[in-house]
Design a protein around this motif. Structure first.
Motif, PDB file in Angstrom:
ATOM      1  N   THR A 172     107.781 -97.555  -8.160  1.00  0.00           N
ATOM      2  CA  THR A 172     107.154 -98.752  -7.883  1.00  0.00           C
ATOM      3  C   THR A 172     105.647 -98.607  -8.859  1.00  0.00           C
ATOM      4  N   LEU A 173     105.268 -97.485  -8.560  1.00  0.00           N
ATOM      5  CA  LEU A 173     103.816 -97.016  -9.208  1.00  0.00           C
ATOM      6  C   LEU A 173     103.670 -97.289 -10.718  1.00  0.00           C
ATOM      7  N   LEU A 174     105.034 -96.650 -11.255  1.00  0.00           N
ATOM      8  CA  LEU A 174     104.864 -96.855 -12.680  1.00  0.00           C
ATOM      9  C   LEU A 174     105.369 -98.151 -13.354  1.00  0.00           C
ATOM     10  N   ILE A 175     106.030 -99.096 -12.738  1.00  0.00           N
ATOM     11  CA  ILE A 175     106.692-100.244 -13.362  1.00  0.00           C
ATOM     12  C   ILE A 175     105.688-100.993 -13.847  1.00  0.00           C
ATOM     13  N   LEU A 176     104.372-101.320 -13.500  1.00  0.00           N
ATOM     14  CA  LEU A 176     103.471-102.121 -14.056  1.00  0.00           C
ATOM     15  C   LEU A 176     102.780-101.613 -15.115  1.00  0.00           C
ATOM     16  N   PRO A 177     102.603-100.152 -15.459  1.00  0.00           N
ATOM     17  CA  PRO A 177     101.820 -99.555 -16.646  1.00  0.00           C
ATOM     18  C   PRO A 177     103.278 -99.615 -17.811  1.00  0.00           C
ATOM     19  N   VAL A 178     104.453 -99.461 -17.127  1.00  0.00           N
ATOM     20  CA  VAL A 178     105.518 -99.354 -18.324  1.00  0.00           C
ATOM     21  C   VAL A 178     105.786-100.952 -18.728  1.00  0.00           C
ATOM     22  N   ALA A 179     105.365-101.920 -17.885  1.00  0.00           N
ATOM     23  CA  ALA A 179     105.678-103.266 -18.161  1.00  0.00           C
ATOM     24  C   ALA A 179     104.474-103.608 -19.025  1.00  0.00           C
ATOM     25  N   LEU A 180     103.303-103.268 -18.808  1.00  0.00           N
ATOM     26  CA  LEU A 180     102.312-103.565 -19.859  1.00  0.00           C
ATOM     27  C   LEU A 180     102.293-102.776 -21.121  1.00  0.00           C
ATOM     28  N   ALA A 203      94.606-111.196  -4.643  1.00  0.00           N
ATOM     29  CA  ALA A 203      95.458-111.917  -3.464  1.00  0.00           C
ATOM     30  C   ALA A 203      96.899-111.154  -3.889  1.00  0.00           C
ATOM     31  N   TYR A 204      97.424-111.323  -5.000  1.00  0.00           N
ATOM     32  CA  TYR A 204      98.751-111.111  -5.225  1.00  0.00           C
ATOM     33  C   TYR A 204      98.987-109.640  -5.094  1.00  0.00           C
ATOM     34  N   ILE A 205      98.008-108.718  -5.665  1.00  0.00           N
ATOM     35  CA  ILE A 205      98.122-107.276  -5.421  1.00  0.00           C
ATOM     36  C   ILE A 205      97.965-107.021  -4.108  1.00  0.00           C
ATOM     37  N   LEU A 206      97.302-107.480  -3.351  1.00  0.00           N
ATOM     38  CA  LEU A 206      97.129-107.081  -1.927  1.00  0.00           C
ATOM     39  C   LEU A 206      98.440-107.295  -1.186  1.00  0.00           C
ATOM     40  N   MET A 207      99.121-108.470  -1.609  1.00  0.00           N
ATOM     41  CA  MET A 207     100.178-108.837  -1.019  1.00  0.00           C
ATOM     42  C   MET A 207     101.281-108.075  -1.246  1.00  0.00           C
ATOM     43  N   MET A 208     101.501-107.829  -2.515  1.00  0.00           N
ATOM     44  CA  MET A 208     102.833-106.740  -2.793  1.00  0.00           C
ATOM     45  C   MET A 208     102.660-105.339  -2.531  1.00  0.00           C
ATOM     46  N   SER A 209     101.373-104.771  -2.404  1.00  0.00           N
ATOM     47  CA  SER A 209     101.023-103.459  -1.927  1.00  0.00           C
ATOM     48  C   SER A 209     101.454-103.410  -0.577  1.00  0.00           C
ATOM     49  N   GLY A 268      96.897 -93.314   6.404  1.00  0.00           N
ATOM     50  CA  GLY A 268      97.640 -93.140   5.456  1.00  0.00           C
ATOM     51  C   GLY A 268      98.397 -94.068   4.449  1.00  0.00           C
ATOM     52  N   GLY A 269      99.085 -95.108   5.265  1.00  0.00           N
ATOM     53  CA  GLY A 269      99.458 -96.391   4.418  1.00  0.00           C
ATOM     54  C   GLY A 269      98.317 -97.168   3.643  1.00  0.00           C
ATOM     55  N   LEU A 270      96.895 -97.174   4.218  1.00  0.00           N
ATOM     56  CA  LEU A 270      95.776 -97.639   3.643  1.00  0.00           C
ATOM     57  C   LEU A 270      95.493 -96.792   2.542  1.00  0.00           C
ATOM     58  N   ALA A 271      95.650 -95.536   2.549  1.00  0.00           N
ATOM     59  CA  ALA A 271      95.193 -94.715   1.478  1.00  0.00           C
ATOM     60  C   ALA A 271      96.261 -94.677   0.220  1.00  0.00           C
ATOM     61  N   VAL A 272      97.490 -94.908   0.687  1.00  0.00           N
ATOM     62  CA  VAL A 272      98.672 -95.139  -0.404  1.00  0.00           C
ATOM     63  C   VAL A 272      98.313 -96.528  -1.046  1.00  0.00           C
ATOM     64  N   GLY A 273      98.234 -97.321  -0.397  1.00  0.00           N
ATOM     65  CA  GLY A 273      97.898 -98.593  -0.896  1.00  0.00           C
ATOM     66  C   GLY A 273      96.967 -98.753  -1.604  1.00  0.00           C
ATOM     67  N   LEU A 274      95.713 -98.424  -1.285  1.00  0.00           N
ATOM     68  CA  LEU A 274      94.620 -98.418  -2.240  1.00  0.00           C
ATOM     69  C   LEU A 274      94.832 -97.502  -3.510  1.00  0.00           C
TER      70      LEU A 274
END
Length: 495
Positions: A25-33, A269-275, A315-321
């Protein structure tokens, strides 16, 4: 207590980082870009449509049709070149040239002047002499149509035989196979019927241009038959009004400016929702595994339930950020590395979120939104014994979050400060998304402060009741979380 919270948070972070789904999930956006421009250039079909003209009336009509579409291409080039010059303030290249005159509709006379001065090549030479460093090159589009001579297969054929021969050309595997064939009969204009054969559904723009050209030709011939000379008839047909077009500069229109200013707020707003959806599901999965593996008993022997809950949230907040930082950094690098219109949008798009106060507000609503909604995922994880059971409770929560946010984004893209936007701003569950999304439209400071205060109160109340539910549900394995039991656990006082 804080040491235990941090210990749980570190364990939660390590547990999520060990998941393959997190890295995918973390790498999907850089790969898409990275792959997006490659696929875009590969799939972009900018080749001109190939047209065969069969003019058996003498050739003048075919020449008029070709001239019409060449003029349309030159007019479109002039319009794009003018907007390019206006965007980058390059009028000094040639103040008298037609491509530096923006507020106008380019007439046939303007096109003739443009061609006589050397066309786009001459204009680009003049622009290159004054163009500052960093200004992207002007990219001219290919003509929409290329006209090919009649092939030998079509010579002398009539009626159905001509149509069959045209279809055979369409079915050919040759790279230069035509896509349309236009037949002008030898009895034109006495018989004004024109044959148009196409491999696919013909473009309406081509059909309308063809019809307008032939209509003008027929009217000119009709006027000439009434005693008006050919030159006079052509002058009558070509008489058009001069239209002065007043438009804002690129990016300066009210609608366009609103959309540009809303790019970053809506993305936040969209990134907050997705993360939130992603980290929440990972926390939920981890909680279910702890219950099924009987690890909770060992954890609760060392720490209090509140410390476990706060550690999971932290922990979830740290991963999300972390995800947001990586995605935002990749998007920023891609935007600044891209030249042209995208790079021009960066500055106005960042304007609504560039002040220190707005940056602090963004951080606050990001963190508050994470805590508010992540606590719901943690509570669900404490009540259920399996992921299949968790999905039954998770789906209503996700739908309840996503549907209003979808309507919110649509309302903002429509440029409407509707009642829905105001309502969602004051409902704590959607306050973070509404405030972030409204930054592009403009939001009053007092509204932001009051909504933030209401959100803080809601989080405080939520922590009290979610804490009771979490404590009372941790060791209740095998008990379905019915509404009655959930309400009883909400009322349960810590001992």
């Amino acid at each position: 207590m804080m040491n235990n919270v941090l210990l749980v948070a570190k364990r939660e972070i390590r547990q999520i980082l060990a998941m393959k789904s997190f890295w995918l999930t973390l790498l999907i956006l850089p790969v898409a870009l990275a792959l997006g421009p490659i696929f875009t250039s590969t799939l972009d079909d900018d080749e001109p449509s190939r047209v065969v003209m069969v003019d058996r009336s003498g050739g003048d009509v075919a020449a008029a049709i070709k001239a019409r579409f060449m003029a349309d291409d030159d007019r479109a080039t002039l319009r794009r070149l003018s907007r390019y010059v206006q965007r980058y303030d390059l009028e000094e290249a040639d103040p008298q040239a037609v491509w530096t005159q923006h507020d106008r509709w380019y007439t046939d006379a303007d096109i003739a002047t443009f061609r006589a001065s050397g066309g786009v090549d001459s204009a680009l030479e003049k622009i290159a002499a004054v163009k500052p460093d960093g200004v992207p090159e002007f990219e001219d589009d290919n003509p929409r149509y290329t006209f090919m001579p009649a092939t030998s297969q079509l010579q002398g054929l009539q009626g159905e035989e001509f149509g069959q021969a045209a279809q055979a050309l369409f079915d050919s595997d040759a790279d230069d196979a035509p896509e349309m064939v236009v037949l002008i009969g030898e009895n034109y204009p006495e018989n004004p019927e024109i044959g148009l054969f196409s491999a696919n559904q013909p473009n309406p723009v081509f059909v309308s241009g063809l019809q307008e050209t032939l209509t003008g030709d027929l009217r000119t011939r009709l006027l000439a038959s009434r005693g008006i000379t050919g030159a006079e008839a052509a002058a009558i047909q070509s008489a058009v009004p001069a239209i002065a077009v007043s438009t804002p500069p690129p990016g300066g229109g009210a609608r366009e400016a609103l959309l540009v200013r809303s790019i970053v707020p809506l993305a936040l707003a969209y990134i907050l929702m997705m993360s939130l959806m992603l980290t929440g599901s990972w926390m939920l999965q981890g909680s279910v595994e702890e219950r099924s593996n009987k690890l909770l008993e060992s954890l609760l022997a060392c720490i209090r339930p509140e410390e476990l809950m706060y550690g999971k949230l932290l922990g979830g907040l740290a991963v999300g950020l972390l995800m947001i930082l990586v995605w935002g950094g990749c998007a920023g690098i891609a935007a600044y590395a891209t030249q042209g219109v995208i790079s021009d949008l960066i500055r106005p798009a960042l304007e609504p979120v560039s002040s220190p106060g707005i940056i602090l507000a963004i951080l606050y609503f990001f963190i508050a939104g994470y805590i508010l909604i992540s606590a719901m995922f943690v509570a669900i994880g404490a009540m259920v014994d399996s992921m299949s059971e968790a999905q039954g409770y998770l789906m209503p929560v996700i739908l309840g979050l996503l549907l209003p946010i979808t309507f919110l984004i649509q309302a903002i893209l429509a440029g409407k400060d509707s009642m829905l936007i105001d309502l969602l701003t004051w409902i704590p569950l959607w306050t973070p998304f509404a405030v972030l999304a409204r930054l592009g439209l403009g939001i009053e400071t007092w509204v932001m402060i009051a909504a933030g205060a209401l959100l803080a109160v809601a989080i405080l109340v939520e922590m009290i009741f979610i804490g009771r539910l979490f404590r009372a549900s941790l060791l209740t394995t095998g008990q379905k979380p019915t509404l009655k039991r959930v309400l009883e656990r909400f009322r349960a006082q810590p001992q």
